[in-house]
Design an enzyme around this catalytic site. Structure first.
Site, PDB file in Angstrom:
ATOM      1  N   HIS A  60       0.965  -1.143   0.061  1.00 49.93           N
ATOM      2  CA  HIS A  60      -0.033  -0.010   0.077  1.00 49.93           C
ATOM      3  C   HIS A  60       0.770   1.340  -0.098  1.00 49.93           C
ATOM      4  O   HIS A  60       1.241   1.766   1.073  1.00 49.93           O
ATOM      5  CB  HIS A  60      -0.922  -0.219   1.352  1.00 49.93           C
ATOM      6  CG  HIS A  60      -1.883   1.111   1.144  1.00 49.93           C
ATOM      7  ND1 HIS A  60      -3.397   0.705   1.470  1.00 49.93           N
ATOM      8  CD2 HIS A  60      -1.901   2.483   0.717  1.00 49.93           C
ATOM      9  CE1 HIS A  60      -4.009   2.077   1.325  1.00 49.93           C
ATOM     10  NE2 HIS A  60      -3.331   2.851   1.065  1.00 49.93           N
ATOM     11  N   HIS A  62       1.345   5.138  -2.195  1.00 46.05           N
ATOM     12  CA  HIS A  62       1.057   6.450  -3.101  1.00 46.05           C
ATOM     13  C   HIS A  62       2.163   7.047  -3.683  1.00 46.05           C
ATOM     14  O   HIS A  62       2.783   8.231  -3.032  1.00 46.05           O
ATOM     15  CB  HIS A  62      -0.028   7.240  -2.394  1.00 46.05           C
ATOM     16  CG  HIS A  62      -1.044   6.484  -1.688  1.00 46.05           C
ATOM     17  ND1 HIS A  62      -2.242   6.492  -2.424  1.00 46.05           N
ATOM     18  CD2 HIS A  62      -1.472   6.254  -0.440  1.00 46.05           C
ATOM     19  CE1 HIS A  62      -3.296   5.689  -1.775  1.00 46.05           C
ATOM     20  NE2 HIS A  62      -2.860   5.570  -0.458  1.00 46.05           N
ATOM     21  N   LYS A 183      -9.727  -0.048  -6.090  1.00 46.49           N
ATOM     22  CA  LYS A 183      -9.410   0.385  -4.590  1.00 46.49           C
ATOM     23  C   LYS A 183     -10.714   0.971  -4.459  1.00 46.49           C
ATOM     24  O   LYS A 183     -11.529   1.895  -5.078  1.00 46.49           O
ATOM     25  CB  LYS A 183      -8.456   1.195  -4.269  1.00 46.49           C
ATOM     26  CG  LYS A 183      -8.341   1.480  -2.833  1.00 46.49           C
ATOM     27  CD  LYS A 183      -7.389   2.441  -2.458  1.00 46.49           C
ATOM     28  CE  LYS A 183      -7.323   3.019  -1.145  1.00 46.49           C
ATOM     29  NZ  LYS A 183      -6.061   4.099  -0.798  1.00 46.49           N
ATOM     30  N   HIS A 224      -9.900   0.507   1.523  1.00 44.51           N
ATOM     31  CA  HIS A 224      -9.871   1.145   2.495  1.00 44.51           C
ATOM     32  C   HIS A 224     -10.939   1.435   3.471  1.00 44.51           C
ATOM     33  O   HIS A 224     -12.043   1.405   3.229  1.00 44.51           O
ATOM     34  CB  HIS A 224      -9.639   2.430   2.178  1.00 44.51           C
ATOM     35  CG  HIS A 224      -9.869   3.746   3.122  1.00 44.51           C
ATOM     36  ND1 HIS A 224      -8.799   4.444   3.558  1.00 44.51           N
ATOM     37  CD2 HIS A 224     -11.018   4.215   3.738  1.00 44.51           C
ATOM     38  CE1 HIS A 224      -9.232   5.384   4.540  1.00 44.51           C
ATOM     39  NE2 HIS A 224     -10.433   5.067   4.653  1.00 44.51           N
ATOM     40  N   HIS A 244      -5.825  -1.001   6.551  1.00 42.88           N
ATOM     41  CA  HIS A 244      -5.932  -0.139   7.856  1.00 42.88           C
ATOM     42  C   HIS A 244      -6.483  -0.979   8.987  1.00 42.88           C
ATOM     43  O   HIS A 244      -6.020  -1.177   9.934  1.00 42.88           O
ATOM     44  CB  HIS A 244      -6.728   1.147   7.725  1.00 42.88           C
ATOM     45  CG  HIS A 244      -6.062   2.129   6.414  1.00 42.88           C
ATOM     46  ND1 HIS A 244      -5.048   2.327   6.093  1.00 42.88           N
ATOM     47  CD2 HIS A 244      -6.837   2.737   5.251  1.00 42.88           C
ATOM     48  CE1 HIS A 244      -4.741   2.995   5.045  1.00 42.88           C
ATOM     49  NE2 HIS A 244      -5.935   3.194   4.521  1.00 42.88           N
ATOM     50  N   ASP A 318       1.185   2.929   3.360  1.00 43.21           N
ATOM     51  CA  ASP A 318       0.395   4.380   2.827  1.00 43.21           C
ATOM     52  C   ASP A 318       1.579   5.361   2.819  1.00 43.21           C
ATOM     53  O   ASP A 318       1.268   6.446   2.972  1.00 43.21           O
ATOM     54  CB  ASP A 318      -0.448   4.701   4.150  1.00 43.21           C
ATOM     55  CG  ASP A 318      -1.937   5.370   3.538  1.00 43.21           C
ATOM     56  OD1 ASP A 318      -1.800   5.439   2.555  1.00 43.21           O
ATOM     57  OD2 ASP A 318      -2.845   5.498   4.395  1.00 43.21           O
TER      58      ASP A 318
END
Length: 420
Positions: A60, A62, A183, A224, A244, A318
Site C-alpha cells: 500500500h 501512493h 480500490k 480502505h 488499515h 500508506d
C-alpha cells in the site's frame, strides 16, 4: 552469464531458518539455487558481511503523493506530480522495496515508464484512483467549494460515484485507465474533510458491483476500511484485502480468516502523520491531526487482535504520508506491536506477494525473480535496523544490481540508478 552472491546469511522468506553463510546463484534474472556450496563458472558478488533477504514488497503506497500542504498542492501542476512519482519510485526501489501496490493517485504512464526501462522503480500494481461516495473519504470538495484533486481526464477518471449504476461505470473507467486492481473506500478516513473513520462508506449493493466488475476483468479489490461495518461489508462482498482495519473486532477477524482475506495494517501511517505535523504545522490540517491522535492506540490494538486470531497480514505503509524510501520502517512497527521479526519479514515478502497475486517474487527459491536486498546486521535479532535506510547496502531486481554498498545519499541524483 551466471552470478553468484556470497552472503553472510540468507533469510529466504519461506519461514525456514536462516542459512549462514550461503551462496545464491542467479541466471537470466532468476534464482537458480540457494545453498552452502560455491557454484562454478559464475561472476561472484561479495556480500559476506550482509544478510540477504527477498526484495521487500509494500502492499500500500501512493507514489504520486508527496505533500498534504494545501498551498503546495494547489501550486503543483499534474505534470510535476507525474515527475515526482517517478522520483519517488526510484527512492523506493533504492531503499529495497522491489515491488509495490499503489493505492491511488499514480497513472499507468508511470508504470509503463518503469516497465520500459526509461526510469528505475519497483515492480508496480496500480489502482489509478479510489472509488468514493459523495462526502466519503475520497471526496475532496472542501467546505469553501475548492476541489483538492487533479483534473479529471482519461488517466485520472472521476471516482466520486453514487448508486449502483454510477459505481459500475466508475469501476469500468478505472479498469479502462489501466488499474491492476480496484480500490474502494468502504469507510471514512483520517485525511478526508467530510467524514469520520467510524463512518461506513457505500452500501453492500454498491460494493458488490465493484467486486463483480473487477472479478469479471480478472482483477482483485482492495478496501480502505477503518470502521467495523465498512470492514465487514467489504469482506462479505468478496474483497481480497482490508487496508488499515482500525476498528477490527473478533467477528470481522473470524470472517477474514474464513475467507482468506488479507489485512494490510499500515501501522506507520498515523505516526508519520504526527511526525509531519510536528516538523511543519502547515503540513497537515488540524482535523487530520485530531483524528490521527485519537486512532493510533486503537489501530495498534486491532493489529494485535488480527495477529492473535490468525488473519493473514501483509506489509503496507500508506507511504506518501511518510517519506518515500522509508517504507521498511513498517517492519519495525509490526515487531513492536507483537510480531516476531521473522513473521514481520514474511509479511513484507511471501505474504505480501500472495496479497498482490504474484507468484514469482516474495521468496528466494529456484525459479523466482532475483529480487533481493542485503542489509548490514541480523534483522532477526535487530529488527529496528529496517528503520535505518543506510543499513540497506545492496539491492537487486530481476538479476540487475540496483544499488551497491554506497549510501543512498552518495549516489548520483541524475540519470540511471542501475550499476554494473
Amino acid at each position: 552469464m551466471r552470478t553468484a552472491i556470497h552472503a553472510g546469511g540468507v533469510i529466504d522468506g519461506t519461514g525456514a531458518d536462516p542459512v549462514r553463510p550461503a551462496w545464491i546463484t542467479i541466471a537470466d534474472g532468476r534464482i537458480e539455487r540457494v545453498g552452502s556450496e560455491r557454484p562454478r563458472d559464475a561472476e561472484v558478488i561479495d556480500a559476506s558481511e550482509l544478510t540477504i533477504l527477498p526484495g521487500l514488497i509494500d502492499s500500500h503506497v501512493h507514489l504520486g503523493i508527496t505533500t498534504f500542504n494545501a498551498q503546495e498542492k494547489l501550486l503543483t501542476p499534474s505534470s510535476l506530480v507525474t515527475a515526482q512519482a517517478l522520483f519517488n519510485a526510484r527512492a523506493t526501489l533504492e531503499a529495497g522495496i522491489t515491488t509495490v501496490r499503489d493505492g491511488g493517485g499514480t497513472p499507468r504512464g508511470v508504470r509503463l515508464a518503469v516497465d520500459r526501462g526509461l526510469f528505475p522503480g519497483p515492480r508496480m500494481r496500480l489502482s489509478v484512483g479510489a472509488l468514493s461516495q459523495t462526502g466519503g473519504h475520497g471526496d475532496q470538495l472542501m467546505p469553501m467549494g475548492v476541489v483538492m484533486r487533479l483534473p479529471v481526464d482519461a488517466e485520472r477518471p472521476m471516482a466520486v460515484v453514487d448508486g449502483v449504476d454510477a459505481v459500475r461505470r466508475g469501476t469500468r473507467e478505472l479498469l479502462r485507465a489501466g488499474a491492476d486492481q480496484i480500490k474502494v473506500l468502504t469507510s471514512g478516513g483520517v485525511m478526508s474533510p467530510s467524514d469520520e473513520p467510524t463512518a461506513t462508506g457505500f452500501s453492500p449493493e454498491e460494493i458488490a458491483v465493484v467486486v463483480y466488475e473487477a472479478h469479471a476483468a480478472g482483477k482483485t479489490v482492495m478496501a480502505h476500511a477503518h470502521s467495523a461495518q465498512g470492514i465487514k461489508n467489504a469482506v462479505l462482498a468478496g474483497i481480497e484485502s482490508i487496508e488499515h482495519g482500525t476498528f477490527l473486532d473478533e467477528e470481522a477477524c473470524l470472517m477474514m480468516v474464513e475467507r482468506g482475506t488479507f489485512l494490510v495494517p499500515t501501522l506507520s501511517a498515523l505516526p508519520w502523520t504526527r511526525r509531519r505535523a510536528d516538523a511543519d504545522p502547515a503540513a497537515m490540517p488540524s482535523y487530520v491531526i485530531k483524528k490521527a491522535d485519537a486512532l493510533i492506540g486503537r489501530h495498534r490494538e486491532a493489529f494485535q487482535l488480527a495477529l492473535r486470531m490468525g488473519v493473514r497480514i501483509a506489509m503496507g505503509t500508506d507511504t506518501g504520508i511518510g517519506p518515500h524510501g522509508a517504507n521498511a520502517e513498517e517492519i519495525s512497527f509490526m515487531v513492536e506491536a507483537g510480531m516476531t521479526p521473522l513473521q514481520a519479514i514474511m509479511a513484507a515478502t511471501k505474504t505480501a506477494a500472495a496479497c498482490l497475486g504474484l507468484d514469482t517474487v516474495g521468496t528466494l527459491e529456484p525459479g523466482k525473480q532475483a529480487d533481493l536486498i542485503g542489509v548490514a546486521g541480523d534483522p532477526l535479532s535487530e529488527p529496528a535496523l529496517f528503520s535505518d535506510r543506510g543499513r540497506v547496502r545492496f539491492v537487486m531486481q530481476s538479476g540487475v544490481r540496483i544499488r551497491s554498498a554506497a549510501p543512498l545519499e552518495e549516489r548520483p541524483r541524475g540519470g540511471t540508478s542501475r550499476v554494473t
